[in-house]
Design a protein around this motif. Sequence first.
Motif, PDB file in Angstrom:
ATOM      1  N   SER A 156       4.369  -4.951 -13.993  1.00  0.00           N
ATOM      2  CA  SER A 156       3.045  -4.929 -13.288  1.00  0.00           C
ATOM      3  C   SER A 156       2.937  -3.476 -12.722  1.00  0.00           C
ATOM      4  N   ILE A 158      -0.069  -1.336 -10.506  1.00  0.00           N
ATOM      5  CA  ILE A 158      -1.533  -1.498  -9.588  1.00  0.00           C
ATOM      6  C   ILE A 158      -1.737   0.067  -9.339  1.00  0.00           C
ATOM      7  N   ARG A 167      -9.654   0.631 -13.334  1.00  0.00           N
ATOM      8  CA  ARG A 167      -8.864  -0.344 -13.956  1.00  0.00           C
ATOM      9  C   ARG A 167      -9.526  -0.393 -15.447  1.00  0.00           C
ATOM     10  N   GLY A 187      -4.571 -12.616  -9.849  1.00  0.00           N
ATOM     11  CA  GLY A 187      -5.013 -11.678  -8.752  1.00  0.00           C
ATOM     12  C   GLY A 187      -5.169 -12.836  -7.520  1.00  0.00           C
ATOM     13  N   TYR A 211      -6.803  -6.402  -3.012  1.00  0.00           N
ATOM     14  CA  TYR A 211      -6.575  -5.022  -3.662  1.00  0.00           C
ATOM     15  C   TYR A 211      -5.952  -5.242  -4.986  1.00  0.00           C
ATOM     16  N   LEU A 212      -4.962  -6.180  -5.080  1.00  0.00           N
ATOM     17  CA  LEU A 212      -4.310  -6.230  -6.539  1.00  0.00           C
ATOM     18  C   LEU A 212      -5.221  -6.927  -7.552  1.00  0.00           C
ATOM     19  N   ASN A 215      -7.273  -4.115  -8.783  1.00  0.00           N
ATOM     20  CA  ASN A 215      -6.806  -2.802  -9.254  1.00  0.00           C
ATOM     21  C   ASN A 215      -5.491  -3.067  -9.763  1.00  0.00           C
ATOM     22  N   GLY A 216      -4.873  -4.251 -10.188  1.00  0.00           N
ATOM     23  CA  GLY A 216      -3.698  -4.582 -10.851  1.00  0.00           C
ATOM     24  C   GLY A 216      -3.869  -5.068 -12.428  1.00  0.00           C
TER      25      GLY A 216
END
Length: 239
Positions: A156, A158, A167, A187, A211-212, A215-216
Motif C-alpha cells: 500500500s 498513500i 493519484r 477505500g 484521505y486513503l 489518495n491511496g
Amino acid sequence: MKDKDIFILEDNCESMGAEYKGKQAGTFGVMGTFSTFFSHHMATMEGGFVTTDDEELYHILLAVRAHGWTRDLPKENKVSNKSNDWFEESFRFVLPGYNVRPVEMSGAIGVEQLKKLPNFLQQRRKNAKLFVELFKNHKDFIIQRDIDNSSWFGFSLIIKPKSNLKRKDVINILQENNIDCRPIVTGNFTKNEVMRYFDYKIHKDLKNADYLHNNGFFVGNSQICLKKQLCIVQNLLCN
C-alpha cells in the motif's frame, strides 16, 4: 469483546497467515473469513472458507452454504430437529441459503496449496522487506507499517498531504508500464452505493478513510521473488 455486547466478525480475506501477538489473524472474533481467489495468499482459483470455534455458528454455516437445507447437518445439531428420515431430510430447508459449496477440484488444489502456504508467506515477507527498504524514505508516499507479523497481501502507498503528486497521474504512469494497481480495499467503503441497503451508523467523520480513499492505492505482492519488479516500480515512482 470483553465487557461489551459486541461480536467481532473478521474479514481476513487479505491477511491469511498474518499474526498479532502470537495469534493468527482471523481467529480473534467469533468467525473469520478467508479468500482463496487466485490473487490471494493461496489459491483454489475461486472460493474461500470461514473459521469458527462456535458449534452453533458452524452448523448454521453448513446449512447456509448449501441452500439452507439440513442434508449436511449432523443428527444432533443446533439448527433443527433433524429426523431419521433421510428421504425427507434430503430436501428440507430450514434457513435462507446460498449455493457456495466448493467443488472437488478446488478442494484438491486447496489441499496442496495449504502445504505450500508457509513458503508462500516467507517469500511474501521477503518481498515486503525489500519494498520497505525501497520506499521507507520516499518523499511523496506513506507506506504500510507492520505492527507485528503481516502476511503482506500487497504493498500500500498513500500520497503524502504535502506532495504535489496526483493519484490519477501516478496510476496512469503505472498502467502505461503494465503495472497493475488497485484501491486499498475499496477505500472508504461507506461511499459505495450498496450502503443504502444497510442499517448502519457512522460515529463522527471518517477523515482518515476519506484521505486513503482519495489518495491511496496498492500494487500486488506474490509468492515469487519480485526484486526486479519492485525496483522498476521504485524507478517509476521516484522519477
